[in-house]
Design a protein around this motif. Structure first.
Motif, PDB file in Angstrom:
ATOM      1  N   ARG A 139       0.833  -1.212   0.000  1.00 48.19           N
ATOM      2  CA  ARG A 139       0.000   0.000   0.000  1.00 48.19           C
ATOM      3  C   ARG A 139       0.864   1.258   0.000  1.00 48.19           C
ATOM      4  O   ARG A 139       0.543   2.232  -0.658  1.00 48.19           O
ATOM      5  CB  ARG A 139      -0.948   0.007   1.209  1.00 48.19           C
ATOM      6  CG  ARG A 139      -2.009  -1.065   1.143  1.00 48.19           C
ATOM      7  CD  ARG A 139      -2.936  -0.990   2.344  1.00 48.19           C
ATOM      8  NE  ARG A 139      -3.685   0.272   2.378  1.00 48.19           N
ATOM      9  CZ  ARG A 139      -4.800   0.494   1.708  1.00 48.19           C
ATOM     10  NH1 ARG A 139      -5.304  -0.448   0.950  1.00 48.19           N
ATOM     11  NH2 ARG A 139      -5.416   1.659   1.798  1.00 48.19           N
ATOM     12  N   GLU A 140       1.958   1.186   0.761  1.00 50.61           N
ATOM     13  CA  GLU A 140       2.830   2.357   0.856  1.00 50.61           C
ATOM     14  C   GLU A 140       3.430   2.709  -0.512  1.00 50.61           C
ATOM     15  O   GLU A 140       3.414   3.857  -0.928  1.00 50.61           O
ATOM     16  CB  GLU A 140       3.934   2.084   1.867  1.00 50.61           C
ATOM     17  CG  GLU A 140       4.349   3.325   2.616  1.00 50.61           C
ATOM     18  CD  GLU A 140       5.445   3.015   3.615  1.00 50.61           C
ATOM     19  OE1 GLU A 140       5.238   2.115   4.457  1.00 50.61           O
ATOM     20  OE2 GLU A 140       6.506   3.663   3.508  1.00 50.61           O
ATOM     21  N   LEU A 144      -0.863   4.572  -0.862  1.00 51.79           N
ATOM     22  CA  LEU A 144      -2.118   4.464  -0.115  1.00 51.79           C
ATOM     23  C   LEU A 144      -1.869   4.546   1.388  1.00 51.79           C
ATOM     24  O   LEU A 144      -0.840   4.079   1.868  1.00 51.79           O
ATOM     25  CB  LEU A 144      -2.803   3.127  -0.434  1.00 51.79           C
ATOM     26  CG  LEU A 144      -3.249   2.910  -1.876  1.00 51.79           C
ATOM     27  CD1 LEU A 144      -3.720   1.471  -2.083  1.00 51.79           C
ATOM     28  CD2 LEU A 144      -4.359   3.896  -2.243  1.00 51.79           C
TER      29      LEU A 144
ATOM     30  N   LEU B  10     -13.495   1.015   3.013  1.00 41.29           N
ATOM     31  CA  LEU B  10     -12.881   0.278   1.898  1.00 41.29           C
ATOM     32  C   LEU B  10     -13.517  -1.073   1.627  1.00 41.29           C
ATOM     33  O   LEU B  10     -13.474  -1.572   0.512  1.00 41.29           O
ATOM     34  CB  LEU B  10     -11.394   0.052   2.177  1.00 41.29           C
ATOM     35  CG  LEU B  10     -10.499   1.281   2.096  1.00 41.29           C
ATOM     36  CD1 LEU B  10      -9.080   0.903   2.495  1.00 41.29           C
ATOM     37  CD2 LEU B  10     -10.516   1.868   0.696  1.00 41.29           C
ATOM     38  N   PRO B  15      -8.981  -3.992  -0.414  1.00 41.97           N
ATOM     39  CA  PRO B  15      -7.625  -4.206   0.126  1.00 41.97           C
ATOM     40  C   PRO B  15      -7.081  -5.599  -0.188  1.00 41.97           C
ATOM     41  O   PRO B  15      -5.877  -5.800  -0.258  1.00 41.97           O
ATOM     42  CB  PRO B  15      -7.785  -4.029   1.637  1.00 41.97           C
ATOM     43  CG  PRO B  15      -9.180  -3.697   1.901  1.00 41.97           C
ATOM     44  CD  PRO B  15      -9.957  -3.699   0.630  1.00 41.97           C
ATOM     45  N   SER B  19      -6.500  -3.076  -5.650  1.00 39.71           N
ATOM     46  CA  SER B  19      -5.889  -1.797  -5.283  1.00 39.71           C
ATOM     47  C   SER B  19      -6.113  -0.707  -6.321  1.00 39.71           C
ATOM     48  O   SER B  19      -6.242   0.471  -5.972  1.00 39.71           O
ATOM     49  CB  SER B  19      -4.386  -1.942  -5.093  1.00 39.71           C
ATOM     50  OG  SER B  19      -4.090  -3.108  -4.403  1.00 39.71           O
ATOM     51  N   GLU B  22      -8.964   1.551  -5.659  1.00 43.58           N
ATOM     52  CA  GLU B  22      -8.737   2.497  -4.559  1.00 43.58           C
ATOM     53  C   GLU B  22      -7.794   3.622  -4.982  1.00 43.58           C
ATOM     54  O   GLU B  22      -8.053   4.801  -4.736  1.00 43.58           O
ATOM     55  CB  GLU B  22      -8.187   1.755  -3.342  1.00 43.58           C
ATOM     56  CG  GLU B  22      -8.052   2.665  -2.133  1.00 43.58           C
ATOM     57  CD  GLU B  22      -7.379   1.994  -0.932  1.00 43.58           C
ATOM     58  OE1 GLU B  22      -7.185   0.761  -0.941  1.00 43.58           O
ATOM     59  OE2 GLU B  22      -7.029   2.734   0.005  1.00 43.58           O
ATOM     60  N   VAL B  23      -6.695   3.239  -5.623  1.00 38.93           N
ATOM     61  CA  VAL B  23      -5.696   4.227  -6.046  1.00 38.93           C
ATOM     62  C   VAL B  23      -6.359   5.282  -6.944  1.00 38.93           C
ATOM     63  O   VAL B  23      -6.236   6.490  -6.702  1.00 38.93           O
ATOM     64  CB  VAL B  23      -4.537   3.529  -6.809  1.00 38.93           C
ATOM     65  CG1 VAL B  23      -3.643   4.541  -7.495  1.00 38.93           C
ATOM     66  CG2 VAL B  23      -3.717   2.658  -5.858  1.00 38.93           C
ATOM     67  N   ARG B  26      -9.117   7.491  -5.140  1.00 37.62           N
ATOM     68  CA  ARG B  26      -8.560   8.531  -4.258  1.00 37.62           C
ATOM     69  C   ARG B  26      -8.024   9.700  -5.081  1.00 37.62           C
ATOM     70  O   ARG B  26      -8.173  10.859  -4.696  1.00 37.62           O
ATOM     71  CB  ARG B  26      -7.455   7.945  -3.376  1.00 37.62           C
ATOM     72  CG  ARG B  26      -7.972   7.065  -2.236  1.00 37.62           C
ATOM     73  CD  ARG B  26      -6.823   6.680  -1.305  1.00 37.62           C
ATOM     74  NE  ARG B  26      -7.176   5.651  -0.347  1.00 37.62           N
ATOM     75  CZ  ARG B  26      -7.647   5.905   0.898  1.00 37.62           C
ATOM     76  NH1 ARG B  26      -7.786   7.149   1.311  1.00 37.62           N
ATOM     77  NH2 ARG B  26      -7.939   4.913   1.710  1.00 37.62           N
ATOM     78  N   LYS B  27      -7.401   9.372  -6.206  1.00 34.33           N
ATOM     79  CA  LYS B  27      -6.847  10.430  -7.073  1.00 34.33           C
ATOM     80  C   LYS B  27      -7.950  11.356  -7.586  1.00 34.33           C
ATOM     81  O   LYS B  27      -7.863  12.578  -7.468  1.00 34.33           O
ATOM     82  CB  LYS B  27      -6.115   9.808  -8.271  1.00 34.33           C
ATOM     83  CG  LYS B  27      -4.726   9.310  -7.937  1.00 34.33           C
ATOM     84  CD  LYS B  27      -3.698  10.388  -8.176  1.00 34.33           C
ATOM     85  CE  LYS B  27      -2.412  10.200  -7.376  1.00 34.33           C
ATOM     86  NZ  LYS B  27      -1.906   8.849  -7.237  1.00 34.33           N
ATOM     87  N   GLU B  38      -9.925   8.300   7.102  1.00 33.54           N
ATOM     88  CA  GLU B  38      -9.898   6.826   7.202  1.00 33.54           C
ATOM     89  C   GLU B  38     -10.794   6.350   8.347  1.00 33.54           C
ATOM     90  O   GLU B  38     -10.948   7.036   9.350  1.00 33.54           O
ATOM     91  CB  GLU B  38      -8.468   6.334   7.443  1.00 33.54           C
ATOM     92  CG  GLU B  38      -7.452   6.824   6.428  1.00 33.54           C
ATOM     93  CD  GLU B  38      -7.842   6.560   4.977  1.00 33.54           C
ATOM     94  OE1 GLU B  38      -8.210   5.409   4.675  1.00 33.54           O
ATOM     95  OE2 GLU B  38      -7.790   7.493   4.155  1.00 33.54           O
TER      96      GLU B  38
END
Ligand code: SF4
Ligand code: SF4
Lengths: 174, 295
Positions: A139-140, A144, B10, B15, B19, B22-23, B26-27, B38
Motif C-alpha cells: 500500500r505504501e 495508499l 474500503l 484491500p 488496489s 482504490e488508487v 482517491r486520485k 480513514e
C-alpha cells in the motif's frame, strides 16, 4: 439431493407450520406467491443451472417441505442479485425468502465452505478475507494510507449470544 | 452533513486484491476537492454473513454506522455491496424502533450506539448527487472522444430498488452519464443489467464463468473497446477471469476492464501509472495508446 429430483411427497415430509415459522424470520410475504414463474425466468442462475429454480423453492416453502429445502445444496446457488425481488409482481421479496431459508439451513449446520471461511476470517481479523501481508506493505508503494486495523475483540463482543457463534463451534471442526 | 468530507469505507475485497480501484478513486476524488478520512477501525460491512446469519449482518453494519456517527461524517464506499448493506441497514434501523433497540443492545457491548444521524453512499452516488455532473465535467481536461466503451453496473448498485433507489434498475443511467462526461461514447448492449456471476464463485464456478462469458460476448458484439465497472467483485470476475474464459470456452475478447475512476482519471489528465493501470490483468495498452496525448 437436488431440488428438482422427482420424489413422491408424503404427508409426513410436510411441516404444516413451516410457512408461519419462516414468516417470523422475515419471509412475511411468502404466501402471496401465485407461481407465475417470473422469478425463475429472470434468474441468472436458473439460466445456467439444471436444478436451481426459485419459483420451486417458494412453492416448497409454502407447502412446508422443510427438510427437503434446508438439506438441499441448490439453496446456496442464489447469487443474491435481487432481480427476482425487484420483478416479482406479487412483491414476495424472493431473495429475502431465500436468505431466511439459508439462515435456517445454517442453524442446522449446513454452511458451504466459502461462507465458513469468510465468517472465521471476520471473527479473526475484521476482514472477510485474509489479506496477505505483502498487500498490506505494498500500500505504501502505491501511495495508499495504512489499512485500518480490525477489532476482532469488539466484533466478538457485539456478536455474543448469536446463533452463528454456536454454529461456528458446531461446524468448526469439519 | 458536509458534502466535501467523507469517512472512506474500503470493504474487504478492495484491500484484498483490487488496489487499482482504490488508487484511482482517491486520485479523482482529491482532484474534485473531496477530503477522505480513514475509518478508525475496520469491520466487514456484514454482507458476507447475511446468508448465514441475518442478525450478524445487521450488527456488523450497524457497528460501522455507529463508528461513523462518532466521527460525525457520512460514509463513502467504493464497493456497491458495502454501500447497499450500509444504506439498507441504516434505513431499517432508522425506521424500526424495536429493531434499533435490539441491535443497540449488541452494540452496547462494544460501547457503541446507533443513532441514525449519518448517510452511507457509493462513490457513484457521491459523484452524481453531491459533487454533481457539472463539476465532474469541468474537471475533464483531456476528453476521451475517440473511445467507445460499455458499462457494467452490477447488481448491488441497482437492486433492490427499494433500498438503493438512486437509479432505475431496469434502465440505469448514472454510470452512462458519468462515462459520457469523460468524452467517451457509452454503447448499449444486450442484458446490460445482468449479474457478473461473482457471488457463485466457490459455490459453482462453472455457472459463474458462464455468466461472465455471456456478458463479455454481448460487450464484444457491440465492439466496445473496454468495459467499465464500479464494483470490485465485478472487476475481479471479468479482469481476472477473462483469459480463463477465453481458454475454457474457446473465445477471444481482449477487452480491458477498467474501474470507472481510472477512465475519469485519464480524462482528468492523470498518467496511467498514477491510476493503477499496471494492476490490470487484461492488457489495456491499446486504449492507452489511443488516449495518449490526444485531445
Ligand atoms: S415472481 Fe413472485 S409470484 Fe411469481 S413465482 Fe416468483 S415469487 Fe411467485
Ligand atoms: S436473487 Fe437469487 S433467486 Fe433471485 S434472481 Fe438473483 S440469483 Fe435468482
Amino acid at each position: 439431493m437436488t431440488q428438482t429430483e422427482c420424489k413422491v411427497i408424503r404427508a409426513s415430509d410436510i411441516n404444516p407450520r413451516f410457512k408461519y415459522e419462516i414468516k417470523l424470520h422475515g419471509a412475511e410475504k411468502l404466501m402471496r406467491c401465485f407461481q407465475c414463474g417470473t422469478c425463475t425466468s429472470d434468474c441468472p442462475i436458473a439460466r445456467y443451472s439444471e436444478s436451481y429454480r426459485p419459483r420451486q423453492i417458494i412453492r416448497m416453502a409454502q407447502l412446508g417441505l422443510e427438510d427437503r429445502i434446508l438439506d438441499s445444496d441448490t439453496l446456496w446457488l442464489c447469487a443474491s442479485c435481487f432481480t427476482c425481488t425487484d420483478r416479482c409482481p406479487q412483491g414476495v421479496e424472493v431473495a429475502s425468502v431465500i436468505r431466511v431459508l439459508r439462515n435456517l439451513a445454517a442453524e442446522k449446520g449446513h454452511i458451504p465452505q466459502v461462507f465458513k471461511e469468510q465468517f472465521s476470517s471476520i471473527l479473526e481479523s475484521g476482514y472477510a478475507y485474509k489479506i496477505p501481508e505483502l498487500r498490506v506493505k505494498r500500500r505504501e508503494t502505491l501511495g495508499l494510507p495504512p489499512l485500518p486495523k480490525g477489532n476482532p475483540e469488539s466484533i466478538r463482543k457485539t456478536l455474543r449470544g448469536l446463533k452463528p457463534e454456536k454454529l461456528f463451534e458446531k461446524s468448526g471442526g469439519d | 452533513m458536509s458534502k466535501g468530507k467523507y469517512l472512506i469505507f474500503l470493504g474487504c475485497a478492495i484491500p484484498y486484491r483490487v488496489s487499482a480501484f482504490e488508487v484511482s478513486a482517491r486520485k479523482v476524488l482529491a482532484k474534485l476537492g473531496v477530503e477522505l478520512v480513514e475509518m478508525p477501525e475496520f469491520n466487514c460491512c456484514g454482507l458476507p454473513l447475511d446468508p448465514v446469519s441475518h442478525e450478524a449482518m445487521l450488527i456488523l453494519a450497524a457497528k460501522n454506522l455507529a463508528l461513523a456517527e462518532q466521527k460525525g461524517l457520512d460514509i463513502i464506499t467504493l464497493c456497491p455491496g458495502c454501500a447497499g448493506t450500509l444504506k439498507k441497514v441504516n434505513r431499517m434501523l432508522k425506521e424500526d424502533d424495536a429493531l434499533r433497540h435490539k441491535i443497540n443492545q449488541h452494540l452496547k457491548e462494544a460501547g457503541l450506539e446507533f443513532k441514525g444521524i449519518i448517510e452511507a453512499k457509493h462513490l457513484m452516488q457521491v459523484l452524481i448527487e453531491d459533487i454533481g455532473l457539472e463539476r465532474v465535467k469541468d474537471a475533464v481536461v483531456k476528453p476521451l472522444m475517440t473511445l467507445s466503451v460499455a458499462e457494467h453496473n452490477g447488481c448491488h448498485i441497482l437492486r433492490p430498488k427499494e433500498f438503493i433507489g438512486f437509479d432505475d434498475p431496469e434502465d440505469p443511467k448514472t454510470l452512462k452519464t458519468l462515462i459520457e462526461a469523460t468524452g467517451a461514447r457509452c454503447l448499449d448492449y444486450l442484458e446490460e443489467t445482468e449479474c457478473c456471476g461473482a457471488p457463485s464463485v466457490g459455490i459453482n464456478d462453472k455457472i459463474a464463468l458462464q455468466l461472465a462469458r455471456n456478458k463479455l460476448n454481448h460487450v464484444k458484439a457491440v465492439k466496445a473497446e473496454a468495459m467499465i465497472t464500479i464494483c470490485p467483485f465485478c472487476h475481479i470476475m471479468y479482469d481476472t477471469n477473462e483469459l480463463r474464459i477465453e481458454k475454457m470456452f474457446n473465445e477471444t475478447y481482449g477487452i480491458p476492464i477498467l474501474h470507472y475512476p481510472q477512465l475519469l482519471g485519464l480524462a482528468m489528465g492523470f498518467q496511467p501509472e498514477e491510476l493503477g493501470f499496471s494492476e490490470l490483468r487484461v492488457d489495456a495498452s491499446k486504449i492507452l495508446d489511443k488516449t495518449k496525448g490526444g485531445k
